[in-house]
Design a protein around this motif. Structure first.
Motif, PDB file in Angstrom:
ATOM      1  N   PRO A  23      20.405 -15.668 -82.180  1.00  0.00           N
ATOM      2  CA  PRO A  23      20.684 -14.750 -83.291  1.00  0.00           C
ATOM      3  C   PRO A  23      19.362 -14.352 -83.967  1.00  0.00           C
ATOM      4  O   PRO A  23      18.441 -15.164 -84.088  1.00  0.00           O
ATOM      5  N   ILE A  24      19.283 -13.104 -84.376  1.00  0.00           N
ATOM      6  CA  ILE A  24      18.132 -12.647 -85.156  1.00  0.00           C
ATOM      7  C   ILE A  24      18.399 -13.029 -86.606  1.00  0.00           C
ATOM      8  O   ILE A  24      19.229 -12.425 -87.283  1.00  0.00           O
ATOM      9  N   GLU A  25      17.698 -14.054 -87.066  1.00  0.00           N
ATOM     10  CA  GLU A  25      17.963 -14.602 -88.398  1.00  0.00           C
ATOM     11  C   GLU A  25      17.266 -13.816 -89.502  1.00  0.00           C
ATOM     12  O   GLU A  25      17.781 -13.699 -90.616  1.00  0.00           O
ATOM     13  N   SER A  26      16.083 -13.311 -89.214  1.00  0.00           N
ATOM     14  CA  SER A  26      15.336 -12.571 -90.227  1.00  0.00           C
ATOM     15  C   SER A  26      14.276 -11.714 -89.545  1.00  0.00           C
ATOM     16  O   SER A  26      13.967 -11.897 -88.366  1.00  0.00           O
ATOM     17  N   ILE A  27      13.734 -10.766 -90.315  1.00  0.00           N
ATOM     18  CA  ILE A  27      12.678  -9.877 -89.838  1.00  0.00           C
ATOM     19  C   ILE A  27      11.509  -9.956 -90.812  1.00  0.00           C
ATOM     20  O   ILE A  27      11.703  -9.938 -92.034  1.00  0.00           O
ATOM     21  N   PRO A  59       7.175  -5.195 -86.689  1.00  0.00           N
ATOM     22  CA  PRO A  59       8.254  -6.130 -87.014  1.00  0.00           C
ATOM     23  C   PRO A  59       8.269  -7.340 -86.095  1.00  0.00           C
ATOM     24  O   PRO A  59       8.025  -7.228 -84.886  1.00  0.00           O
ATOM     25  N   TYR A  60       8.542  -8.499 -86.687  1.00  0.00           N
ATOM     26  CA  TYR A  60       8.717  -9.744 -85.940  1.00  0.00           C
ATOM     27  C   TYR A  60      10.102 -10.287 -86.264  1.00  0.00           C
ATOM     28  O   TYR A  60      10.528 -10.281 -87.424  1.00  0.00           O
ATOM     29  N   ALA A  61      10.818 -10.737 -85.229  1.00  0.00           N
ATOM     30  CA  ALA A  61      12.173 -11.267 -85.406  1.00  0.00           C
ATOM     31  C   ALA A  61      12.156 -12.779 -85.240  1.00  0.00           C
ATOM     32  O   ALA A  61      11.487 -13.306 -84.347  1.00  0.00           O
TER      33      ALA A  61
END
Length: 223
Positions: free
Chosen positions: A190-194, A201-203
């Protein structure tokens, strides 16, 4: 009196000049000079029509270039904003790097890796396979709630022998409490934050932040 070159002064009034150190002449300054030229021309020897057309064409070209640059700047800002909004909208979805392998070198004593389980675990197993598809190590799965689980591998196979330095594929199969079977693999989380660094952008995938460009696919978890 034809305007044939850009000087270091821009006329504002008869006795007032502004120093322009970079010799830049924008369309407003050019229009001032052009109007001043018309005002000061000799009535008995007016400006040549061809030169007037040439200078008005130059003014039109300057304005077009300025408008185009403004449009490009606005487009660049819009694209950057859309890119940032697109990255942020991916939070909560699955980001898949497509890379299912861990690398083992001679200098490694152990390797840690994360796996995402989108459903609660009743039972199951994690399998580590060599490049020929042979299972070299199995981790049994006990009952656990869904989420990202971390595993530590001491780099031994099921017989307790140290595995050769190579790449190894990591997958898992498990059963949820309702009896349905599921699979998962390394590289999908899951992409928790950006977060943004220098505009890129870093995921957050698992326990790491990865450049958004390394994500091959984004999708909703289907179970």
């Amino acid at each position: 009196m034809a305007i044939t070159s850009v000087s270091n002064t821009v006329t504002q009034s008869d006795n007032d000049f502004v120093y322009n150190p970079n010799s830049q002449l924008d369309k407003d300054a050019f229009m001032q000079l052009f109007l001043k030229e018309l005002e000061m021309q000799d009535p008995t020897d007016p400006m040549d029509t061809d030169k007037m057309l040439e200078q008005t064409a130059y003014l039109s070209t300057m304005e077009m270039n300025q408008n185009m640059q403004t449009t490009l700047d606005n487009l660049s800002k819009t694209l950057q904003t859309n890119s940032e909004l697109g990255a942020i909208s991916a939070i909560g979805k699955i980001g898949d790097t497509g890379y299912r392998y861990i690398n083992v070198t001679d200098d490694d004593n152990s390797v840690s890796f994360d796996l995402y389980f989108g459903d609660d675990i009743s039972s199951g197993k994690v399998e580590i396979k060599d490049k020929n598809g042979n299972v070299v190590r199995t981790f049994p799965l006990e009952a656990h709630t869904k989420g990202v689980l971390n595993f530590d591998w001491d780099l031994t196979n099921d017989a307790g022998e140290r595995v050769p330095s190579d790449t190894y594929e990591v997958t898992a199969t498990y059963t949820s409490p309702d009896g349905s079977e599921h699979t998962t693999a390394l590289g999908a989380y899951p992409i928790e934050s950006i977060k943004f660094e220098n505009g890129e952008p870093y995921a957050k995938l698992g326990s790491n932040y990865l450049p958004f460009s390394e994500i091959k696919e984004i999708y909703e978890w289907q179970g």
